[in-house]
Design a protein around this motif. Structure first.
Motif, PDB file in Angstrom:
ATOM      1  N   LEU A 311       0.797  -1.235   0.000  1.00 51.89           N
ATOM      2  CA  LEU A 311       0.000   0.000   0.000  1.00 51.89           C
ATOM      3  C   LEU A 311       0.829   1.284   0.000  1.00 51.89           C
ATOM      4  CD1 LEU A 311      -3.088  -0.885   2.207  1.00 51.89           C
ATOM      5  CD2 LEU A 311      -2.778  -1.074  -0.255  1.00 51.89           C
ATOM      6  N   PRO A 312       1.898   1.361   0.802  1.00 50.99           N
ATOM      7  CA  PRO A 312       2.697   2.607   0.754  1.00 50.99           C
ATOM      8  C   PRO A 312       3.221   2.889  -0.646  1.00 50.99           C
ATOM      9  CG  PRO A 312       3.283   1.324   2.684  1.00 50.99           C
ATOM     10  CD  PRO A 312       2.368   0.462   1.856  1.00 50.99           C
ATOM     11  N   THR A 313       3.666   1.834  -1.332  1.00 53.07           N
ATOM     12  CA  THR A 313       4.151   2.037  -2.695  1.00 53.07           C
ATOM     13  C   THR A 313       3.013   2.473  -3.608  1.00 53.07           C
ATOM     14  OG1 THR A 313       5.808   0.346  -2.354  1.00 53.07           O
ATOM     15  CG2 THR A 313       5.321   0.917  -4.631  1.00 53.07           C
ATOM     16  N   GLN A 314       1.860   1.834  -3.436  1.00 54.72           N
ATOM     17  CA  GLN A 314       0.702   2.219  -4.246  1.00 54.72           C
ATOM     18  C   GLN A 314       0.335   3.679  -4.005  1.00 54.72           C
ATOM     19  OE1 GLN A 314      -1.009   0.563  -6.658  1.00 54.72           O
ATOM     20  NE2 GLN A 314       0.686  -0.870  -6.460  1.00 54.72           N
ATOM     21  N   GLN A 315       0.445   4.089  -2.759  1.00 59.44           N
ATOM     22  CA  GLN A 315       0.093   5.477  -2.447  1.00 59.44           C
ATOM     23  C   GLN A 315       1.084   6.461  -3.061  1.00 59.44           C
ATOM     24  OE1 GLN A 315      -0.458   5.307   1.793  1.00 59.44           O
ATOM     25  NE2 GLN A 315      -2.245   3.977   1.495  1.00 59.44           N
ATOM     26  N   GLU A 316       2.336   6.042  -3.105  1.00 60.93           N
ATOM     27  CA  GLU A 316       3.331   6.897  -3.735  1.00 60.93           C
ATOM     28  C   GLU A 316       3.107   6.991  -5.235  1.00 60.93           C
ATOM     29  OE1 GLU A 316       7.171   6.108  -1.368  1.00 60.93           O
ATOM     30  OE2 GLU A 316       7.789   7.134  -3.214  1.00 60.93           O
ATOM     31  N   LEU A 317       2.812   5.829  -5.823  1.00 63.02           N
ATOM     32  CA  LEU A 317       2.534   5.821  -7.264  1.00 63.02           C
ATOM     33  C   LEU A 317       1.318   6.688  -7.578  1.00 63.02           C
ATOM     34  CD1 LEU A 317       3.113   2.049  -8.104  1.00 63.02           C
ATOM     35  CD2 LEU A 317       4.511   4.013  -8.831  1.00 63.02           C
ATOM     36  N   LEU A 318       0.310   6.532  -6.739  1.00 63.21           N
ATOM     37  CA  LEU A 318      -0.902   7.336  -6.927  1.00 63.21           C
ATOM     38  C   LEU A 318      -0.558   8.820  -6.825  1.00 63.21           C
ATOM     39  CD1 LEU A 318      -4.004   7.717  -7.073  1.00 63.21           C
ATOM     40  CD2 LEU A 318      -4.001   7.649  -4.566  1.00 63.21           C
ATOM     41  N   ALA A 319       0.248   9.148  -5.820  1.00 65.72           N
ATOM     42  CA  ALA A 319       0.612  10.551  -5.616  1.00 65.72           C
ATOM     43  C   ALA A 319       1.318  11.089  -6.851  1.00 65.72           C
ATOM     44  CB  ALA A 319       1.501  10.682  -4.385  1.00 65.72           C
ATOM     45  N   GLN A 320       2.207  10.296  -7.414  1.00 67.44           N
ATOM     46  CA  GLN A 320       2.921  10.752  -8.605  1.00 67.44           C
ATOM     47  C   GLN A 320       1.957  10.972  -9.760  1.00 67.44           C
ATOM     48  OE1 GLN A 320       6.114   8.020  -9.423  1.00 67.44           O
ATOM     49  NE2 GLN A 320       7.017   8.433  -7.428  1.00 67.44           N
ATOM     50  N   PHE A 321       1.075   9.988  -9.931  1.00 62.04           N
ATOM     51  CA  PHE A 321       0.113  10.079 -11.026  1.00 62.04           C
ATOM     52  C   PHE A 321      -0.793  11.296 -10.860  1.00 62.04           C
ATOM     53  CE2 PHE A 321      -4.176   9.202 -12.590  1.00 62.04           C
ATOM     54  CZ  PHE A 321      -3.917   8.917 -13.921  1.00 62.04           C
ATOM     55  N   ARG A 322      -1.361  11.412  -9.665  1.00 62.41           N
ATOM     56  CA  ARG A 322      -2.306  12.504  -9.459  1.00 62.41           C
ATOM     57  C   ARG A 322      -1.622  13.869  -9.451  1.00 62.41           C
ATOM     58  NH1 ARG A 322      -6.403  13.874 -10.850  1.00 62.41           N
ATOM     59  NH2 ARG A 322      -6.919  15.122  -9.032  1.00 62.41           N
ATOM     60  N   CYS A 323      -0.455  13.952  -8.858  1.00 67.82           N
ATOM     61  CA  CYS A 323       0.251  15.237  -8.827  1.00 67.82           C
ATOM     62  C   CYS A 323       0.562  15.684 -10.256  1.00 67.82           C
ATOM     63  CB  CYS A 323       1.525  15.151  -7.994  1.00 67.82           C
ATOM     64  SG  CYS A 323       1.189  15.092  -6.223  1.00 67.82           S
ATOM     65  N   ASP A 324       0.944  14.732 -11.091  1.00 72.67           N
ATOM     66  CA  ASP A 324       1.205  15.070 -12.499  1.00 72.67           C
ATOM     67  C   ASP A 324      -0.065  15.553 -13.180  1.00 72.67           C
ATOM     68  OD1 ASP A 324       3.876  14.575 -12.447  1.00 72.67           O
ATOM     69  OD2 ASP A 324       3.733  12.511 -13.163  1.00 72.67           O
ATOM     70  N   GLU A 378      -5.276  20.599  -4.130  1.00 71.08           N
ATOM     71  CA  GLU A 378      -5.576  19.250  -4.594  1.00 71.08           C
ATOM     72  C   GLU A 378      -4.472  18.256  -4.256  1.00 71.08           C
ATOM     73  OE1 GLU A 378      -8.396  18.360  -6.658  1.00 71.08           O
ATOM     74  OE2 GLU A 378      -9.146  20.317  -5.997  1.00 71.08           O
ATOM     75  N   ALA A 379      -3.240  18.685  -4.485  1.00 69.27           N
ATOM     76  CA  ALA A 379      -2.142  17.712  -4.429  1.00 69.27           C
ATOM     77  C   ALA A 379      -1.587  17.478  -3.033  1.00 69.27           C
ATOM     78  CB  ALA A 379      -1.029  18.158  -5.365  1.00 69.27           C
ATOM     79  N   SER A 380      -1.781  18.454  -2.143  1.00 69.53           N
ATOM     80  CA  SER A 380      -1.166  18.304  -0.815  1.00 69.53           C
ATOM     81  C   SER A 380      -1.811  17.173  -0.027  1.00 69.53           C
ATOM     82  CB  SER A 380      -1.256  19.613  -0.040  1.00 69.53           C
ATOM     83  OG  SER A 380      -2.600  19.885   0.260  1.00 69.53           O
ATOM     84  N   LYS A 390       6.856  17.321  -6.414  1.00 70.72           N
ATOM     85  CA  LYS A 390       6.085  17.777  -7.581  1.00 70.72           C
ATOM     86  C   LYS A 390       5.809  19.274  -7.496  1.00 70.72           C
ATOM     87  CE  LYS A 390       5.791  13.934  -9.720  1.00 70.72           C
ATOM     88  NZ  LYS A 390       6.271  13.747 -11.087  1.00 70.72           N
ATOM     89  N   ARG A 391       5.657  19.753  -6.289  1.00 64.14           N
ATOM     90  CA  ARG A 391       5.405  21.180  -6.118  1.00 64.14           C
ATOM     91  C   ARG A 391       6.636  21.968  -6.569  1.00 64.14           C
ATOM     92  NH1 ARG A 391       2.772  24.855  -1.821  1.00 64.14           N
ATOM     93  NH2 ARG A 391       3.970  26.739  -2.219  1.00 64.14           N
ATOM     94  N   THR A 392       7.803  21.458  -6.175  1.00 62.39           N
ATOM     95  CA  THR A 392       9.049  22.092  -6.606  1.00 62.39           C
ATOM     96  C   THR A 392       9.158  22.054  -8.129  1.00 62.39           C
ATOM     97  OG1 THR A 392      10.040  21.284  -4.580  1.00 62.39           O
ATOM     98  CG2 THR A 392      11.556  22.058  -6.275  1.00 62.39           C
ATOM     99  N   GLU A 393       8.760  20.917  -8.694  1.00 64.33           N
ATOM    100  CA  GLU A 393       8.791  20.768 -10.150  1.00 64.33           C
ATOM    101  C   GLU A 393       7.857  21.791 -10.810  1.00 64.33           C
ATOM    102  OE1 GLU A 393       8.284  16.630 -11.341  1.00 64.33           O
ATOM    103  OE2 GLU A 393       7.375  17.333 -13.211  1.00 64.33           O
TER     104      GLU A 393
END
Ligand code: GDP
Ligand code: MG
Length: 738
Positions: A311-324, A378-380, A390-393
């Protein structure tokens, strides 16, 4: 919203709509991406964390779907009384539609296909997968059980619970840091009321304790207790068909429990009568609503492919996807706000127009703040580390664009300002000249420079975004100031040139008069070398001495005018020195051309003739002679002629009367000042004896008539003098005959 506008026809079964909710996993274990549309359609997408997810489990045909529809006013399919075959397939999800105001916002209910289904036979695989999916996503797991099955340890329900517990341990192995717990909510159906709920609860708890003990726990979790992961709640409902009114009343009571609750009252929830809210914050999986569908799909994909669910990995992947995704969304708005300015700036640059865009800074700041604020909102909610990255990006993406605008704006302000500055100074000078008053050039420059710097500063300030080191215009300001100084210097030099021209003109007119007078005096013949001297007449012999000293005096006068005026321009000592050096050289040129003009053959011959006639025709007292035959006409003629003839060598060379030396032109002009630039020397006529490379000596420079001219002049003068003599002779004889 056009995409969502089609949801009704884009349902999972071709023609189906969202009336029955959405089938997120079908009987073939396929995930349905329409989930996102459904969440958007039901308005849950933008709820952030303000939503709840519950799942229902239990044997097939135990009235689960019926209960959910009653509780949440949903429309899950239920088995018709006549057909008696399984209806719920796969996993369905629907939003609570109940009008009960006590319930929490945005309750999403998952109706999971019943276990031990007749059609699927012993499909333990789907049971396991759907349990894992429900556990990974849901806050509350409702377990539906007939009262008469309570205590049947070998029953199907116990097999299901065993699966749930095993799967839970599997999840927590990967996610030990997570504090999320789940609520196991037992709903006891067809409750007769003969056995108190308390007893049923105790029986169920004992059974679960036994199941838990029997599980082989992964290393590190051997000592774990069931209470580490689950809370429990119980509700008993009467038979729906036999006691419809009581069933309805109990369901209505139960519905109000689907609201936010508090931990400290949780213990009481063990009692069926507890009416506190069941949604505790710690049950929430903290997946933002707008990311849920993507997350659920990722989880299901892992589960269905028998991968270890992390789940932690899934949450990170989700975060990357959604932040993008969120970044792309906010960048669309940013583009809309900023692109017109980029186009305007690029167009202006291409056309060579220099103009600062008004309101650019405000637009930049607005677009940046909006983009970052919207992104943050949205992203925080997603994985903190990913969000920060992603915010820095996003910031660097935005700032890259803004930096270009910032630089373009300052460069336009620079060009525009420089143009306006020189125009304004020139206009002010022109206005000053028109008024005739001696305007203060240095003051004009100072005032205009102040205006120019202020203007630039205000443009710079407008595009400065606080807290961003790159949006600092200090360096550009310094460059701009330097440029203004350079231009001021150029303008001052131009102004000096104009002044020099004026002073030169003044010198020319002065010399025209004074030198002209000297040459005119020659025509009178008085003070001639041969004739007796008269005290008030300038000697012919001293003509060059006088011309030199009046030349020097005139130029000195001009120099003073020049230096005084130049001082008011803030001109440097070097600039004044160069100006004076140029003035002297140019003045010499003026004098030379004046002398040349006077020495033009016709002019000079006329002057010699006048000089001669004056000496010949007038006596010492200046009285005209009446020639008589007795007069020594020949002697007077010869003396006068010889006297005038001495003028030719005298005038031929600019010399000091006593020393015979040429004027000290070289010393007087002096060496080229160190500060003189090639531009300063460009328009200067070379001077013999001063400019070495000329190959001409000072003697040559100051020689007015060459030998040939002198001889020619002598011959022609003599002829003219002879004519005068003959005429005199004739008149003497004529006078006698009269
Ligand atoms: P599910 O498979 O668990 O979703 O069960 P359904 O909701 O489809 O219902 C299965 C059958 O049980 C239907 O025929 C219902 O009419 C019936 N049923 C619904 N509620 C109750 C109840 O409270 N008691 C009993 N005995 N039957 C019920
Ligand atoms: Mg069902």
């Amino acid at each position: 919203m056009s995409v969502n506008g089609h949801f009704a026809s884009a349902g999972q079964n071709g023609t189906a709509n969202f009336e029955h909710g959405v089938q997120i996993v079908d009987e073939d274990k396929q995930f349905n991406p329409d989930l996102a549309k459904y969440l958007s359609y039901t308005g849950v997408s933008h709820a952030g964390f303000n939503y709840h997810l519950i799942s229902v489990f239990g044997s097939q045909s135990t009235g689960k779907s019926t209960l959910l529809n009653a509780l949440f006013d949903t429309d899950f399919s239920v088995m018709s009384e006549s057909e008696r075959r399984q209806t719920t397939r796969g996993i369905w999800l629907a939003k609570n539609k109940s009008a009960t105001t006590e319930m929490a916002d945005n309750i999403l209910v998952m109706d999971v296909e019943g276990t031990d289904g007749r059609e699927r036979g012993e499909d333990q695989d789907f049971e396991r997968k759907s349990s894992l999916f429900a556990l990974a996503t849901s806050e509350v797991l409702m377990v539906n059980i007939w009262e008469h099955q309570v205590g049947l340890y070998q029953g199907a329900n116990m097999g299901l619970l065993k699966t749930v517990f095993e799967v839970n341990l599997q999840l927590f192995l990967k996610d030990r840091k997570s504090t999320s717990r789940s609520l196991l909510y037992f709903v006891i159906r067809d409750f007769l009321g003969t056995t108190p709920l308390q007893n049923l609860r105790n029986t169920l708890m004992q059974d679960m304790g036994r199941i838990w003990t029997s599980l082989s726990k992964p290393p590190g979790l051997e000592k774990s207790s069931i209470d580490d992961y689950f809370d429990f709640a119980f509700t008993a409902l009467p038979h729906k068909l036999y006691q419809p009114d009581q069933f309805k009343a109990e369901v209505a009571k139960m519905a109000t429990r689907f609201r936010d609750g508090q931990r400290d009252r949780r213990r009481d929830a063990l009692l069926g009568e507890f009416d506190g809210g069941i949604f505790l914050p710690e049950y929430h999986r903290r997946i933002p609503a707008d990311g849920f569908s993507h997350y659920a799909e990722g989880i299901w994909d892992q589960i269905v492919n028998n991968k270890d669910l992390d789940l932690p990995t899934q949450q990170e992947l989700l975060a990357q996807f959604r932040c993008d995704e969120i970044m792309r969304e906010v960048m669309v708005a940013f583009d809309e706000a900023i692109t017109p300015f980029e186009t305007q700036q690029a167009d202006a640059a291409r056309m060579g127009r220099a103009e600062a865009i008004s309101g650019l800074g405000a637009a930049m700041k607005g677009a940046r703040a909006d983009a970052i604020k919207n992104f943050e909102t949205e992203a925080s909610r997603y994985h903190k580390g990913v969000y920060q990255r992603k915010r820095t990006e996003l910031e660097s993406k935005i700032d890259t664009r803004l930096k270009v605008l910032f630089a373009g704006q300052l460069s336009a302000a620079h060009k525009e300002g420089v143009e306006q500055f020189s125009d304004a100074v020139s206009a002010a000078v022109k206005a000053g000249q028109k008024k005739g008053a001696s305007y203060d050039f240095a003051e004009i420059v100072k005032d205009q420079k102040k205006i120019a710097l202020e203007k630039f500063g205000s443009v710079g300030k407008e595009v400065t975004i606080e807290g961003l080191p790159w949006s600092n215009y200090k360096q550009e300001m310094a460059l701009y100031q330097k440029e203004l100084d350079k231009i001021s210097g150029q303008l001052r030099r131009d102004e000096m040139r104009r002044l020099a021209t004026r002073v030169e003109r003044w010198v020319r007119s002065k010399l025209n008069d004074s030198v002209g007078l000297e040459f005119n005096a020659l025509g009178s013949g008085r003070g001639g070398t041969g004739a007796p001297e008269h005290g008030d007449r300038p000697s012919e012999k001293g003509i060059w001495d006088r011309i030199w000293s009046l030349f020097v005096a005139t130029v000195q006068d001009a120099e003073k005018r020049f230096a005084d005026r130049a001082a008011s321009f803030d001109a440097s000592a070097e600039e004044v020195e160069v100006g004076i050096w140029r003035l002297r050289r140019k003045s010499w040129g003026v004098l030379r051309s004046k002398i040349d003009e006077e020495m033009m053959e016709g002019n000079l011959l006329l002057k010699l003739r006048e000089n001669f006639e004056d000496k010949f025709r007038y006596d010492e007292a200046g009285v005209p002679r009446i020639w008589r035959p007795t007069d020594d006409i020949e002697g007077i003629y010869t003396r006068a002629r010889e006297s005038t003839l001495t003028l030719i060598p005298l005038l031929a060379r600019f010399r000091h009367s006593e020393t015979g030396a040429p004027p000290p032109l070289d010393r007087w002009i002096g060496p080229t000042p160190a500060a003189a630039t090639p531009a300063d020397e460009e328009d200067l006529t070379p001077i013999g004896g001063v400019d070495e490379e000329e190959g001409k000596s000072l003697e040559e420079e100051t020689t007015v008539l060459n030998e040939a001219k002198r001889q020619d002049l002598t011959v022609r003068f003599k002829k003219a003098a002879d004519g005068v003599y003959v005429e005199a002779k004739r008149s003497a004889i004529g006078g006698m005959t009269q």
